[in-house]
Structure formats: C-alpha cells, structure tokens
Design a protein around this motif. Structure first.
Motif, PDB file in Angstrom:
ATOM      1  N   ALA A 183      41.493  29.557  38.659  1.00 14.80           N
ATOM      2  CA  ALA A 183      41.483  29.332  40.105  1.00 14.80           C
ATOM      3  C   ALA A 183      40.208  29.855  40.756  1.00 14.80           C
ATOM      4  CB  ALA A 183      42.705  29.990  40.743  1.00 14.80           C
ATOM      5  N   ALA A 184      39.741  31.017  40.322  1.00 17.23           N
ATOM      6  CA  ALA A 184      38.533  31.590  40.920  1.00 17.23           C
ATOM      7  C   ALA A 184      37.326  30.718  40.624  1.00 17.23           C
ATOM      8  CB  ALA A 184      38.310  33.012  40.400  1.00 17.23           C
ATOM      9  N   ARG A 185      37.241  30.194  39.412  1.00 18.38           N
ATOM     10  CA  ARG A 185      36.112  29.336  39.077  1.00 18.38           C
ATOM     11  C   ARG A 185      36.212  27.970  39.760  1.00 18.38           C
ATOM     12  NH1 ARG A 185      36.632  32.580  34.477  1.00 18.38           N
ATOM     13  NH2 ARG A 185      34.650  33.535  33.826  1.00 18.38           N
ATOM     14  N   ALA A 186      37.418  27.634  40.223  1.00 17.54           N
ATOM     15  CA  ALA A 186      37.587  26.393  40.980  1.00 17.54           C
ATOM     16  C   ALA A 186      37.368  26.608  42.470  1.00 17.54           C
ATOM     17  CB  ALA A 186      38.974  25.816  40.731  1.00 17.54           C
ATOM     18  N   GLY A 187      37.031  27.848  42.854  1.00 13.45           N
ATOM     19  CA  GLY A 187      36.656  28.119  44.231  1.00 13.45           C
ATOM     20  C   GLY A 187      37.678  28.841  45.074  1.00 13.45           C
ATOM     21  N   MET A 212      37.305  43.349  32.342  1.00 10.56           N
ATOM     22  CA  MET A 212      37.450  43.430  33.797  1.00 10.56           C
ATOM     23  C   MET A 212      36.133  43.206  34.524  1.00 10.56           C
ATOM     24  SD  MET A 212      40.615  43.611  34.129  1.00 10.56           S
ATOM     25  CE  MET A 212      40.626  43.698  35.919  1.00 10.56           C
ATOM     26  N   VAL A 213      35.015  43.327  33.816  1.00  8.65           N
ATOM     27  CA  VAL A 213      33.713  42.978  34.392  1.00  8.65           C
ATOM     28  C   VAL A 213      33.735  41.540  34.889  1.00  8.65           C
ATOM     29  CG1 VAL A 213      31.280  42.573  33.840  1.00  8.65           C
ATOM     30  CG2 VAL A 213      32.416  44.651  33.014  1.00  8.65           C
ATOM     31  N   LYS A 214      34.380  40.663  34.123  1.00  9.24           N
ATOM     32  CA  LYS A 214      34.463  39.257  34.509  1.00  9.24           C
ATOM     33  C   LYS A 214      35.323  39.064  35.757  1.00  9.24           C
ATOM     34  CE  LYS A 214      32.027  36.692  31.700  1.00  9.24           C
ATOM     35  NZ  LYS A 214      31.025  35.706  32.167  1.00  9.24           N
ATOM     36  N   PHE A 215      36.418  39.771  35.821  1.00 11.71           N
ATOM     37  CA  PHE A 215      37.268  39.684  37.012  1.00 11.71           C
ATOM     38  C   PHE A 215      36.466  40.070  38.254  1.00 11.71           C
ATOM     39  CE2 PHE A 215      40.431  39.768  33.728  1.00 11.71           C
ATOM     40  CZ  PHE A 215      41.550  39.147  34.245  1.00 11.71           C
ATOM     41  N   ALA A 216      35.677  41.152  38.120  1.00 10.80           N
ATOM     42  CA  ALA A 216      34.881  41.618  39.256  1.00 10.80           C
ATOM     43  C   ALA A 216      33.808  40.601  39.629  1.00 10.80           C
ATOM     44  CB  ALA A 216      34.248  42.969  38.924  1.00 10.80           C
ATOM     45  N   GLU A 217      33.129  40.040  38.618  1.00 17.67           N
ATOM     46  CA  GLU A 217      32.099  39.042  38.887  1.00 17.67           C
ATOM     47  C   GLU A 217      32.658  37.837  39.639  1.00 17.67           C
ATOM     48  OE1 GLU A 217      30.314  37.836  35.264  1.00 17.67           O
ATOM     49  OE2 GLU A 217      29.069  39.640  35.044  1.00 17.67           O
ATOM     50  N   LEU A 218      33.881  37.463  39.326  1.00 14.78           N
ATOM     51  CA  LEU A 218      34.512  36.303  39.949  1.00 14.78           C
ATOM     52  C   LEU A 218      35.087  36.617  41.321  1.00 14.78           C
ATOM     53  CD1 LEU A 218      36.353  34.933  36.790  1.00 14.78           C
ATOM     54  CD2 LEU A 218      34.494  33.796  38.007  1.00 14.78           C
ATOM     55  N   GLY A 219      35.086  37.893  41.680  1.00 17.55           N
ATOM     56  CA  GLY A 219      35.648  38.284  42.966  1.00 17.55           C
ATOM     57  C   GLY A 219      37.158  38.331  42.976  1.00 17.55           C
ATOM     58  N   ILE A 220      37.778  38.387  41.791  1.00 15.04           N
ATOM     59  CA  ILE A 220      39.236  38.491  41.714  1.00 15.04           C
ATOM     60  C   ILE A 220      39.653  39.906  42.103  1.00 15.04           C
ATOM     61  CG2 ILE A 220      41.244  38.338  40.197  1.00 15.04           C
ATOM     62  CD1 ILE A 220      39.595  36.374  38.469  1.00 15.04           C
ATOM     63  N   ASP A 221      40.488  40.009  43.098  1.00 18.22           N
ATOM     64  CA  ASP A 221      40.941  41.304  43.616  1.00 18.22           C
ATOM     65  C   ASP A 221      42.183  41.731  42.853  1.00 18.22           C
ATOM     66  OD1 ASP A 221      41.668  43.519  45.061  1.00 18.22           O
ATOM     67  OD2 ASP A 221      42.063  42.455  46.948  1.00 18.22           O
ATOM     68  N   VAL A 222      42.008  42.598  41.849  1.00 18.87           N
ATOM     69  CA  VAL A 222      43.120  43.070  41.024  1.00 18.87           C
ATOM     70  C   VAL A 222      43.632  44.388  41.586  1.00 18.87           C
ATOM     71  CG1 VAL A 222      43.835  43.811  38.723  1.00 18.87           C
ATOM     72  CG2 VAL A 222      42.204  41.925  38.987  1.00 18.87           C
ATOM     73  N   ARG A 223      44.928  44.424  41.884  1.00 18.92           N
ATOM     74  CA  ARG A 223      45.525  45.625  42.469  1.00 18.92           C
ATOM     75  C   ARG A 223      46.606  46.169  41.537  1.00 18.92           C
ATOM     76  NH1 ARG A 223      45.667  44.752  49.028  1.00 18.92           N
ATOM     77  NH2 ARG A 223      43.682  43.608  49.177  1.00 18.92           N
ATOM     78  N   PRO A 224      46.214  47.108  40.661  1.00 19.94           N
ATOM     79  CA  PRO A 224      47.206  47.710  39.751  1.00 19.94           C
ATOM     80  C   PRO A 224      48.122  48.672  40.503  1.00 19.94           C
ATOM     81  CG  PRO A 224      45.085  48.780  39.497  1.00 19.94           C
ATOM     82  CD  PRO A 224      44.875  47.661  40.472  1.00 19.94           C
ATOM     83  N   ARG A 225      49.216  49.023  39.822  1.00 24.00           N
ATOM     84  CA  ARG A 225      50.212  49.947  40.390  1.00 24.00           C
ATOM     85  C   ARG A 225      50.662  49.469  41.771  1.00 24.00           C
ATOM     86  NH1 ARG A 225      46.230  52.565  37.999  1.00 24.00           N
ATOM     87  NH2 ARG A 225      45.085  52.877  39.939  1.00 24.00           N
ATOM     88  N   SER A 226      50.847  48.157  41.912  1.00 25.81           N
ATOM     89  CA  SER A 226      51.249  47.572  43.189  1.00 25.81           C
ATOM     90  C   SER A 226      52.418  46.623  42.959  1.00 25.81           C
ATOM     91  CB  SER A 226      50.086  46.797  43.826  1.00 25.81           C
ATOM     92  OG  SER A 226      49.002  47.657  44.114  1.00 25.81           O
ATOM     93  N   THR A 227      53.512  46.878  43.635  1.00 29.90           N
ATOM     94  CA  THR A 227      54.707  46.052  43.503  1.00 29.90           C
ATOM     95  C   THR A 227      54.951  45.284  44.797  1.00 29.90           C
ATOM     96  OG1 THR A 227      55.708  47.631  41.976  1.00 29.90           O
ATOM     97  CG2 THR A 227      57.189  46.062  43.045  1.00 29.90           C
TER      98      THR A 227
END
Length: 444
Positions: A183-187, A212-227
């Motif tokens: 999805a991130a690479r699709a915009g 996780m370097v790739k997640f950051a490069e793509l701007g994916i906002d990963v929120r661990p320990r979050s329910t």
C-alpha cells in the motif's frame, strides 16, 4: 442419502491433495465448500498477494536504481494491478471444479454441517461417509470493540477497485507487514497498530530490526505496544482510537490481527468431535481423538505452521492414514516461512531464543551485510543473516535471512535441516555465482 468413502469439507490445498490421493486409490470422494473452489492461498491469500507484491517490487527496484543508470519515475496503477491479479484468481474456481469432475470427485456448493459422527448435510442433501476430513482453513479472529464492523478483512483488501489514501492495519504479523509495503509503495499513507513490542514476532528480532529501515523509508507509521479499542465513523472517514489516547484518521481499516481455524458452521457437537481453545483435539495422526472417522488437515488442523506447504503435507499424511490405517505422522522439520515484504524476510528451524531455551550448544553467525555483492548490485541497503549450527554434529539448527532473494535462499537451508545436511555440506557445495544462494557458504 448418498454414501461415499470420503467426504472432504473445504476446497483448498489440503482438500485438493487428500481428495485426489484417495480418489486415485479407487475410493469414492465428495468435496464441498460454501465459497468459490480453490481455497485461501489461490484465491484470497498467498498467490494474489504475491501478484500485488510484483508491482510493488518493480516500483522499489526502480527507486533503488535511481542515480545508478535508471531515470524516470514509475507509479502503480492500482486498478490495473488488481486486474492483473484477477487474470490468475478469476479462472481458479472453474478450473478446480473441472479438475474434480475429471477425477470423478463429486463437488457440492454450500455450507456443510455434521448431522452425525459419519454424516454431513450440504445443499439440502445428507451425505454419509466412511471418513470425513475437515479442511475448512482459517478465518480472521473476531475483534470485539466498538466500531469493529468498520474493519475489512484481508480478503476484501485484495479486491479493492481503488486504494484509499489513508490506511490503518490492525496487527503486526505477515498480513500487516506485507500489505503495508504494498500500500505504501502504491501511494497510501499507512499506519500499523501492533499489540506486541515489534513487528513480525515470529521472526528473529535482530533481522526484523534491520528490515524496519524499509518501513521508515516508506513512511509507514508503526506503533508497537498499541491496542486498538474503538473505531469511530466521522464526516471525513474513520477515526481509529488506541491505548494512550492515540487516534489516527483513516479511510480504510484492515484486519491483520491473526486467524483461527474456521469451525463454527460445522456443528462439531453433532459430529462428536471435541474442541479445546478453539482448536480441534487431534492425535498424532491428525485424527480426531473423540471420533476416529474424522481427520483434519491444513489450517483447520492447526498442528503445523499456517503455511501452504504444510497444508499439502497434511493432505498427504491424512490420505495415507485413511488408505492404510494410521501409519504416518506429520513431519514439520525444515519448513521455511517468509514474509513478502520488500525485501523479504525468511526463517527456518529454531530461532536463537528457542535454541537457548532448549539448552542446545551451537555456534551462531550473524551479520548485517549490505556491502555484500548480492545487495550492492541491487542498491539494496537491507541485507543480513543469522545462522545456528549445532556443536559436535555440525547440523543446521536454524537460519534467518533478510534481503534480496531471502525467499529463495531459505529453501536451501530448509532442505539442509529436513535432510540432516551439515554446515560443511553447504560450504562444500558448488552453487551458481553470482546468485543469492552463492552467499550460503559465507553464512555458516
């Protein structure tokens, strides 16, 4: 009432394998499914997902090679990518039904329910059988919070005609990792809410950290320990609320929080098949402990990893036990697992923590290797591995790779584990160079 030697509930990989083998032995067989024939992998899982990954891989490759001999910008046309996926998925049900007919296997469409220990009703008919195999696959785990009805499943994501601008994924496993990369690479702007401390908890934490370097490069906002605890409909879409007063606006929320065996519609009480913690109670031959006429295979059995090769393996095991009596147990040694992020991350055998918990003595090699040729020729900054070799025996206990060709190279480590090849065997093998596999000798 119609009578068969075998009735199979489901039409996925496990169902296809067990039905074909039993029918080839001359037994009468019926299969049934309330969904289009073909199962999760071919229609709603690994195959269509990988076709979408193909588009994302192309975008990623072009981006990495910018300034290295490639110019110009590419973008994903989501409708065209979905249309490409359908060139594979759309013909599957008809092909599968024709394949059953060609084998002399009777096919039924509808929800199957047990009416007794050896009987099933479907399409208003009752079928009696000498054996029944439950191969119904898995379904998303129900999420219980306010606004959960606004969530779509991964099945629906793979059918989206257009891609919304803001996407939230609930969960941090395979589906969340893979879909977020697509999805991130699709915009799309992507946010991932994950209850655990990190993404991809089934994979080695060091390698996940490199990925996780790739997640950051793509701007994916990963929120661990979050329910996530509430989803609110607003005038501008959806508002996803999570622990710690977090809230994220979204146009689409996708369920990626795990799956469980799909058993609810079967009326297992009528079948005298017992269940514990939403899992079938099976013996070591994949046979119900309470009803010896019933076996299970694949994700419905939930005995091995939830992977397509395991489903096929279970189908072969169950077919043998039906035809020859209980003589074969499943063997899940050396089953590789891959998350098709870009680049992929792959694992087989024991993790470092599992090996230590078992008290094994082993040598471990672990390196972050973006300067190796395999990564450099692709301008890929994420590449690394971790291998575990048992002291004394020189056996491969586990292998973990992230980076280019990890999804292919991991199979050689799986082969080594399953067939007791040693690190020395791998080091002295002559592998084509330069390929991803040619790095194996330096990894052990």
């Amino acid at each position: 009432m119609r009578t068969y030697d075998l009735v199979v509930i489901g039409s996925g990989t496990a169902a296809q394998v067990v039905s074909a083998r039993v029918r080839k032995a001359g037994r009468t067989v019926a299969v049934m499914d309330h969904r289009p024939f073909g199962g999760t992998c071919a229609l709603r899982g690994c195959d269509p997902k990988k076709m979408l990954v193909s588009g994302a891989e192309t975008i990623d490759a072009a981006h990495r090679m910018q300034g290295h001999g490639v110019t110009g910008e590419l973008r994903i046309s989501w409708p065209e990518l979905i249309a490409f996926k359908r060139t594979f998925t759309d013909p599957v049900p008809q092909k599968q039904e024709a394949h059953y007919a060609a084998q002399g296997i009777d096919a039924f469409h509808g929800i199957a329910r047990f009416t007794g220990p050896d009987a099933v009703s479907v399409e208003g008919q009752e079928l009696k059988a000498r054996h029944i195999v439950i191969a119904t696959g898995a379904r998303p785990v129900p999420l219980q919070f306010l606004g959960a009805e606004h969530i779509i499943t991964s099945d629906r994501f793979l059918k989206l005609e257009s891609l919304p601008a803001r996407i939230v994924l609930i969960g941090g496993g395979y589906i969340a990792a893979e879909f977020s990369h697509i999805a991130a690479r699709a915009g799309a702007q992507v946010t991932v809410f994950q209850r655990a401390d990190r993404m991809l908890p089934r994979f080695d934490p060091d390698l996940v950290g490199w990925l996780m370097v790739k997640f950051a490069e793509l701007g994916i906002d990963v929120r661990p320990r979050s329910t996530v605890n509430r989803i609110e409909q607003t005038a501008n879409g959806l508002l996803v609320h999570a622990d710690g007063q977090q809230s994220v606006a979204a146009d689409l929320v996708v369920h990626a929080a795990g799956r469980e065996p799909d058993l609810d519609a079967l009326d297992l009480t009528a079948a005298q098949v017992t269940v514990s913690k939403k899992r079938l109670e099976l013996n070591e031959y994949l046979q119900s402990v309470s009803n010896p006429l019933v076996y299970a295979a694949g994700d419905a059995a939930s005995m091995g990893p939830p992977l397509t090769p395991v489903s096929a393996h279970d189908g072969r095991v169950v077919a043998t036990n039906i035809l020859e009596g209980n003589s074969r147990k499943p063997d899940y040694r050396g089953v590789p697992s891959v998350a098709f992020t870009i680049p992929p991350i792959a694992s087989v055998g024991l993790t470092e923590s599992q090996a230590r918990a078992q008290g094994l003595k082993f040598k471990m090699k672990s390196e972050n290797t973006p300067n190796w040729y395999t990564a450099r020729r692709l301008a890929e900054r994420v590449y690394g591995y971790k291998t575990l070799v048992e002291e004394g025996t020189d056996r491969i206990l586990g292998a973990h790779i992230v980076g280019p060709h990890a999804d292919e190279v991991i199979n050689l480590f799986g082969l080594a584990i399953r067939h007791n090849l040693t690190a020395r065997d791998l080091q002295t093998s002559m592998l084509a160079y330069p390929t991803g596999a040619s790095d194996i000798g330096s990894m052990v």
